[in-house]
Scaffold this motif. Structure first.
Motif, PDB file in Angstrom:
ATOM      1  N   PHE A 170      30.901  13.549  19.098  1.00  0.00           N
ATOM      2  CA  PHE A 170      30.165  12.375  19.553  1.00  0.00           C
ATOM      3  C   PHE A 170      29.120  11.994  18.503  1.00  0.00           C
ATOM      4  O   PHE A 170      28.588  12.854  17.796  1.00  0.00           O
ATOM      5  CB  PHE A 170      29.477  12.641  20.892  1.00  0.00           C
ATOM      6  N   LEU A 171      28.839  10.699  18.451  1.00  0.00           N
ATOM      7  CA  LEU A 171      27.825  10.167  17.554  1.00  0.00           C
ATOM      8  C   LEU A 171      26.891   9.277  18.367  1.00  0.00           C
ATOM      9  O   LEU A 171      27.354   8.484  19.198  1.00  0.00           O
ATOM     10  CB  LEU A 171      28.474   9.349  16.438  1.00  0.00           C
ATOM     11  N   THR A 172      25.590   9.401  18.143  1.00  0.00           N
ATOM     12  CA  THR A 172      24.636   8.522  18.809  1.00  0.00           C
ATOM     13  C   THR A 172      23.867   7.724  17.759  1.00  0.00           C
ATOM     14  O   THR A 172      23.637   8.196  16.645  1.00  0.00           O
ATOM     15  CB  THR A 172      23.641   9.304  19.679  1.00  0.00           C
ATOM     16  N   ALA A 173      23.466   6.508  18.134  1.00  0.00           N
ATOM     17  CA  ALA A 173      22.745   5.625  17.224  1.00  0.00           C
ATOM     18  C   ALA A 173      21.534   5.038  17.927  1.00  0.00           C
ATOM     19  O   ALA A 173      21.648   4.499  19.039  1.00  0.00           O
ATOM     20  CB  ALA A 173      23.660   4.500  16.742  1.00  0.00           C
ATOM     21  N   ALA A 174      20.362   5.138  17.287  1.00  0.00           N
ATOM     22  CA  ALA A 174      19.131   4.555  17.814  1.00  0.00           C
ATOM     23  C   ALA A 174      18.934   3.169  17.231  1.00  0.00           C
ATOM     24  O   ALA A 174      19.018   2.986  16.011  1.00  0.00           O
ATOM     25  CB  ALA A 174      17.939   5.446  17.455  1.00  0.00           C
ATOM     26  N   ASN A 175      18.676   2.186  18.083  1.00  0.00           N
ATOM     27  CA  ASN A 175      18.432   0.809  17.653  1.00  0.00           C
ATOM     28  C   ASN A 175      16.953   0.486  17.830  1.00  0.00           C
ATOM     29  O   ASN A 175      16.470   0.306  18.952  1.00  0.00           O
ATOM     30  CB  ASN A 175      19.285  -0.154  18.479  1.00  0.00           C
ATOM     31  N   TYR A 176      16.237   0.409  16.713  1.00  0.00           N
ATOM     32  CA  TYR A 176      14.779   0.283  16.759  1.00  0.00           C
ATOM     33  C   TYR A 176      14.343  -1.029  17.413  1.00  0.00           C
ATOM     34  O   TYR A 176      13.645  -1.021  18.437  1.00  0.00           O
ATOM     35  CB  TYR A 176      14.194   0.402  15.349  1.00  0.00           C
ATOM     36  N   SER A 177      14.729  -2.145  16.831  1.00  0.00           N
ATOM     37  CA  SER A 177      14.293  -3.436  17.388  1.00  0.00           C
ATOM     38  C   SER A 177      14.961  -3.730  18.721  1.00  0.00           C
ATOM     39  O   SER A 177      14.383  -4.397  19.585  1.00  0.00           O
ATOM     40  CB  SER A 177      14.591  -4.572  16.409  1.00  0.00           C
ATOM     41  N   GLY A 178      16.162  -3.232  18.904  1.00  0.00           N
ATOM     42  CA  GLY A 178      16.871  -3.443  20.156  1.00  0.00           C
ATOM     43  C   GLY A 178      16.289  -2.670  21.324  1.00  0.00           C
ATOM     44  O   GLY A 178      16.525  -3.006  22.488  1.00  0.00           O
TER      45      GLY A 178
END
Length: 379
Positions: free
Chosen positions: A133-141
């Motif tokens: 699994f891969l997770t991604a953080a979206n700063y402005s989102g």
């Protein structure tokens, strides 16, 4: 016949011994390799690979995947043949998450798949401990996304979680800003630091569920702290959390998904005045020393050491050797620390005392456009 046989045996033994001696003499120089994420201004820039061979006085960097927009974060699997990066952009629906094949013979990358991040300005990626699994953080989102990784490195989107809320600094905390997503060592939890809401969210992670993430609880930090990055101790019982906006390191206990405070250490020297921006935190290979960078007007790396009692103490603060040390990393053996400077466009090498943890800047330095992340290969 017996004499001939005896002579042949003696010759074979002699050849074997000589071969062993030759093998002992030939030593391959130790080369440390890192993937380097950057911000980009033109199509010639992108992801880079840095190779550092101290015994040969070599510190080299080259672009291995140009033509990508703002690949500010990059990770690889343990085999080093699959790489995951992002494009830190805002678009519809958000930035991009990209998987790539990496050739280990030649340092080149080829794209496997690309999906939206489902939130503006993705800034952080994490692979689960089982690398599925891969997770991604979206700063402005103000949100984060979860992806499944198949055996070929193809990505499929599973879930996106939107945060809500704000905090006391209206200039920077008027909305959620997810800054990192970190798996616990056992893979049972995903911790998400939100600079905008001043919280660290603890999510349960169920690998067998089509939507693996569910909220367990949220840990509130001191208002105005702005939690950014965190790292677990090897046993998963402690968390080292960087508070970006107040330049503090928080040592936290972690037990069955619950966070509690243990110790708080300021990263500022006495009487310091000016802008701050604590950025990255790393642990030494033996877990006895913590390293934290601070940007703004400070441009330092702090060394914090673990005492026999289990408490931590400030050991050293040293200039990072450049401007805006957004990221840094240690070599796998802990002999060196490399600091990447976004504003001075360089990467500087420090020698590290493995007993005390203290750093000494060396003459090794390499120039590269806007380096903002260093991922260690070979782990």
């Amino acid at each position: 016949m017996q004499r001939s046989l005896l002579a042949a045996v003696i010759l074979a033994i002699s050849f074997s011994c000589n071969t062993e001696k030759t093998t002992e003499i030939i030593e391959t120089p130790m080369t440390y390799s890192f993937l380097v994420g950057t911000y980009t201004d033109d199509a010639s820039q992108g992801l880079n690979q840095l190779d550092f061979t101290p015994s040969e006085n070599k510190l080299e960097i080259r672009t291995i995947f140009p033509g990508i927009q703002g690949p500010s974060f990059v990770v690889a699997n343990s085999a080093g043949d699959k790489v995951f990066t992002l494009e830190e952009i805002d678009n519809v629906p958000g930035g991009n998450i990209i998987s790539l094949n990496r050739s280990t013979d030649k340092p080149t990358l080829t794209k496997i798949s690309e999906l939206p991040s489902f939130g503006d300005h993705p800034c952080y990626l994490a692979l689960s401990p089982n690398e599925k699994f891969l997770t991604a953080a979206n700063y402005s989102g103000g949100n984060f996304s979860v992806y499944k990784v198949d055996e070929k490195g193809d990505l499929s989107h599973l879930q996106s979680i939107q945060h809500e809320g704000s905090s006391v600094n209206k200039g920077r905390q008027s909305a959620p800003h997810v800054h990192s997503t970190v798996f616990s060592p056992d893979g049972k939890y995903l911790l998400v630091a939100d600079l905008g809401t001043d919280e660290v969210y603890v999510y349960n992670f169920d690998a067998n569920s089509p939507e693996p993430v569910t909220l367990n609880n949220a840990y509130k930090v001191t208002p105005g702290d702005g939690p950014r990055h965190l790292v677990f101790s090897a046993d998963g019982k402690e968390i080292m959390l960087v508070q970006e906006m107040t330049a503090a390191l928080e040592i936290l206990r972690f037990d069955s998904g619950k966070i509690s405070q243990k110790q708080r250490i300021s990263l500022l020297s006495e009487g310091f005045e000016g802008a701050v921006g604590a950025a990255e935190v790393r642990l030494s290979p033996d877990g006895k020393h913590i390293y934290v960078s601070n940007r703004g007007d400070a441009n330092t790396i702090s060394v914090i050491s673990k005492k026999v009692s289990g408490e931590y103490e400030f050991t050293q603060q040293i200039s990072s050797g450049g401007i805006m040390p957004r990221n840094f990393n240690l070599t796998s053996d802990g002999k060196y620390l490399l600091a990447a400077h976004q504003a001075s466009d360089d990467i500087v090498v420090f020698e590290r005392d493995e007993e005390t943890g203290m750093l000494t800047q060396t003459d090794w330095k390499v120039s590269v456009h806007s380096p903002v992340y260093l991922f260690r290969l070979g782990d």
